[in-house]
Design a protein around this motif. Structure first.
Motif, PDB file in Angstrom:
ATOM      1  N   ASP A  69     110.571  61.215 -48.661  1.00 33.49           N
ATOM      2  CA  ASP A  69     110.331  62.124 -47.539  1.00 33.49           C
ATOM      3  C   ASP A  69     109.636  63.398 -48.018  1.00 33.49           C
ATOM      4  N   LYS A  70     110.100  63.933 -49.139  1.00 38.20           N
ATOM      5  CA  LYS A  70     109.478  65.130 -49.703  1.00 38.20           C
ATOM      6  C   LYS A  70     108.024  64.850 -50.087  1.00 38.20           C
ATOM      7  N   ALA A  71     107.772  63.665 -50.656  1.00 37.23           N
ATOM      8  CA  ALA A  71     106.406  63.296 -51.039  1.00 37.23           C
ATOM      9  C   ALA A  71     105.510  63.229 -49.811  1.00 37.23           C
ATOM     10  N   ARG A  72     105.999  62.645 -48.735  1.00 37.72           N
ATOM     11  CA  ARG A  72     105.215  62.579 -47.491  1.00 37.72           C
ATOM     12  C   ARG A  72     104.906  63.982 -46.979  1.00 37.72           C
ATOM     13  N   GLU A  73     105.892  64.861 -47.078  1.00 36.66           N
ATOM     14  CA  GLU A  73     105.703  66.244 -46.635  1.00 36.66           C
ATOM     15  C   GLU A  73     104.639  66.940 -47.486  1.00 36.66           C
ATOM     16  N   LEU A  74     104.705  66.741 -48.800  1.00 39.99           N
ATOM     17  CA  LEU A  74     103.716  67.353 -49.689  1.00 39.99           C
ATOM     18  C   LEU A  74     102.312  66.837 -49.419  1.00 39.99           C
ATOM     19  N   ARG A  75     102.209  65.569 -49.088  1.00 40.91           N
ATOM     20  CA  ARG A  75     100.888  64.972 -48.844  1.00 40.91           C
ATOM     21  C   ARG A  75     100.216  65.559 -47.620  1.00 40.91           C
ATOM     22  N   LYS A  76     100.964  66.168 -46.733  1.00 46.92           N
ATOM     23  CA  LYS A  76     100.384  66.775 -45.530  1.00 46.92           C
ATOM     24  C   LYS A  76      99.544  67.994 -45.881  1.00 46.92           C
ATOM     25  N   HIS A  77      99.822  68.592 -47.025  1.00 49.38           N
ATOM     26  CA  HIS A  77      99.095  69.791 -47.443  1.00 49.38           C
ATOM     27  C   HIS A  77      97.775  69.380 -48.085  1.00 49.38           C
ATOM     28  N   THR A  78      96.722  70.023 -47.695  1.00 51.75           N
ATOM     29  CA  THR A  78      95.400  69.659 -48.205  1.00 51.75           C
ATOM     30  C   THR A  78      95.191  70.064 -49.655  1.00 51.75           C
ATOM     31  N   ASP A  79      96.042  70.929 -50.182  1.00 52.56           N
ATOM     32  CA  ASP A  79      95.846  71.367 -51.560  1.00 52.56           C
ATOM     33  C   ASP A  79      96.411  70.374 -52.583  1.00 52.56           C
ATOM     34  N   VAL A  80      97.060  69.302 -52.117  1.00 59.02           N
ATOM     35  CA  VAL A  80      97.562  68.272 -53.031  1.00 59.02           C
ATOM     36  C   VAL A  80      96.433  67.282 -53.265  1.00 59.02           C
ATOM     37  N   ARG A  81      95.988  67.170 -54.497  1.00 61.80           N
ATOM     38  CA  ARG A  81      94.848  66.313 -54.835  1.00 61.80           C
ATOM     39  C   ARG A  81      95.270  65.224 -55.818  1.00 61.80           C
ATOM     40  N   PHE A  82      94.569  64.105 -55.726  1.00 59.31           N
ATOM     41  CA  PHE A  82      94.771  62.998 -56.658  1.00 59.31           C
ATOM     42  C   PHE A  82      93.416  62.612 -57.230  1.00 59.31           C
ATOM     43  N   ALA A  83      93.300  62.654 -58.526  1.00 58.92           N
ATOM     44  CA  ALA A  83      92.045  62.285 -59.169  1.00 58.92           C
ATOM     45  C   ALA A  83      91.943  60.766 -59.249  1.00 58.92           C
ATOM     46  N   ALA A  84      90.738  60.274 -59.186  1.00 58.98           N
ATOM     47  CA  ALA A  84      90.511  58.839 -59.343  1.00 58.98           C
ATOM     48  C   ALA A  84      90.723  58.469 -60.805  1.00 58.98           C
ATOM     49  N   VAL A  85      91.282  57.303 -61.031  1.00 56.28           N
ATOM     50  CA  VAL A  85      91.486  56.802 -62.386  1.00 56.28           C
ATOM     51  C   VAL A  85      90.560  55.607 -62.564  1.00 56.28           C
ATOM     52  N   ASP A  86      89.705  55.661 -63.573  1.00 52.56           N
ATOM     53  CA  ASP A  86      88.725  54.600 -63.816  1.00 52.56           C
ATOM     54  C   ASP A  86      87.917  54.295 -62.554  1.00 52.56           C
ATOM     55  N   GLY A  87      87.581  55.341 -61.799  1.00 47.55           N
ATOM     56  CA  GLY A  87      86.762  55.167 -60.606  1.00 47.55           C
ATOM     57  C   GLY A  87      87.498  54.580 -59.410  1.00 47.55           C
ATOM     58  N   ARG A  88      88.792  54.389 -59.508  1.00 49.53           N
ATOM     59  CA  ARG A  88      89.587  53.788 -58.427  1.00 49.53           C
ATOM     60  C   ARG A  88      90.407  54.858 -57.756  1.00 49.53           C
ATOM     61  N   GLU A  89      90.348  54.927 -56.444  1.00 47.92           N
ATOM     62  CA  GLU A  89      91.149  55.883 -55.689  1.00 47.92           C
ATOM     63  C   GLU A  89      92.559  55.333 -55.483  1.00 47.92           C
ATOM     64  N   PHE A  90      93.524  56.206 -55.328  1.00 48.64           N
ATOM     65  CA  PHE A  90      94.896  55.799 -55.060  1.00 48.64           C
ATOM     66  C   PHE A  90      95.080  55.500 -53.578  1.00 48.64           C
ATOM     67  N   THR A  91      95.901  54.490 -53.273  1.00 47.82           N
ATOM     68  CA  THR A  91      96.247  54.214 -51.881  1.00 47.82           C
ATOM     69  C   THR A  91      97.274  55.242 -51.433  1.00 47.82           C
ATOM     70  N   ASP A  92      97.485  55.348 -50.129  1.00 45.43           N
ATOM     71  CA  ASP A  92      98.491  56.284 -49.618  1.00 45.43           C
ATOM     72  C   ASP A  92      99.868  55.956 -50.186  1.00 45.43           C
ATOM     73  N   SER A  93     100.188  54.689 -50.282  1.00 47.14           N
ATOM     74  CA  SER A  93     101.478  54.259 -50.828  1.00 47.14           C
ATOM     75  C   SER A  93     101.616  54.683 -52.289  1.00 47.14           C
ATOM     76  N   GLU A  94     100.558  54.511 -53.063  1.00 49.54           N
ATOM     77  CA  GLU A  94     100.591  54.918 -54.475  1.00 49.54           C
ATOM     78  C   GLU A  94     100.750  56.432 -54.598  1.00 49.54           C
ATOM     79  N   LYS A  95     100.083  57.167 -53.721  1.00 47.16           N
ATOM     80  CA  LYS A  95     100.201  58.628 -53.752  1.00 47.16           C
ATOM     81  C   LYS A  95     101.636  59.061 -53.479  1.00 47.16           C
ATOM     82  N   GLU A  96     102.290  58.420 -52.501  1.00 45.75           N
ATOM     83  CA  GLU A  96     103.683  58.756 -52.192  1.00 45.75           C
ATOM     84  C   GLU A  96     104.586  58.444 -53.374  1.00 45.75           C
ATOM     85  N   GLU A  97     104.350  57.309 -54.039  1.00 46.56           N
ATOM     86  CA  GLU A  97     105.166  56.951 -55.205  1.00 46.56           C
ATOM     87  C   GLU A  97     104.960  57.938 -56.349  1.00 46.56           C
ATOM     88  N   ILE A  98     103.726  58.369 -56.556  1.00 43.75           N
ATOM     89  CA  ILE A  98     103.431  59.344 -57.614  1.00 43.75           C
ATOM     90  C   ILE A  98     104.169  60.651 -57.344  1.00 43.75           C
TER      91      ILE A  98
END
Length: 125
Positions: A69-98
């Motif tokens: 729940d906290k991860a979902r809340e954090l993802r709502k903020h635009t300042d939370v960024r995820f860099a691509a790894v080996d040119g692959r973007e993270f899925t929303d599910s992967e971002k929540e797990e991270i």
């Protein structure tokens, strides 16, 4: 919910109620009541259970969903960024797990700091 988490942790550790009760220096009956949710452990025992299973007290009380729940809340903020790894973007599910994993790790770090502080105070005495 606390009782279910204690039961789950005990079973993952392949312990019977009797074995776990012995390790925590409580009666099997008391442990059974905690697992059933008819009774709650006091603060000292809650700490002992968390330490025994190497989890945070927050996890015991709130569970895994709290971090998600906290991860979902954090993802709502635009300042939370995820860099691509080996040119692959993270899925929303992967971002929540991270983010959930990061929050668990922060709880772990807080626990280490508390233990070190406690040890330092004991060494002074």
């Amino acid at each position: 919910m606390l009782g279910k988490r204690i039961t789950s942790l005990r079973k993952k550790a392949n312990l019977t109620q009797e074995q776990m009760a012995t390790k925590l220096n409580i009666t099997r009956s008391a442990l059974s009541q905690y697992e059933l949710g008819t009774r709650n452990p006091d603060y000292d025992l809650l700490i002992k259970i968390a330490d025994f299973f190497d989890v945070s007290i927050d996890y015991l009380l709130r569970g895994e969903d709290h971090y998600k729940d906290k991860a979902r809340e954090l993802r709502k903020h635009t300042d939370v960024r995820f860099a691509a790894v080996d040119g692959r973007e993270f899925t929303d599910s992967e971002k929540e797990e991270i983010l959930a994993d990061a929050l668990r790790r922060i709880d772990g770090i807080e626990k280490l700091i508390e233990e070190n502080f406690k040890k330092k105070n004991e060494d002074k005495n």
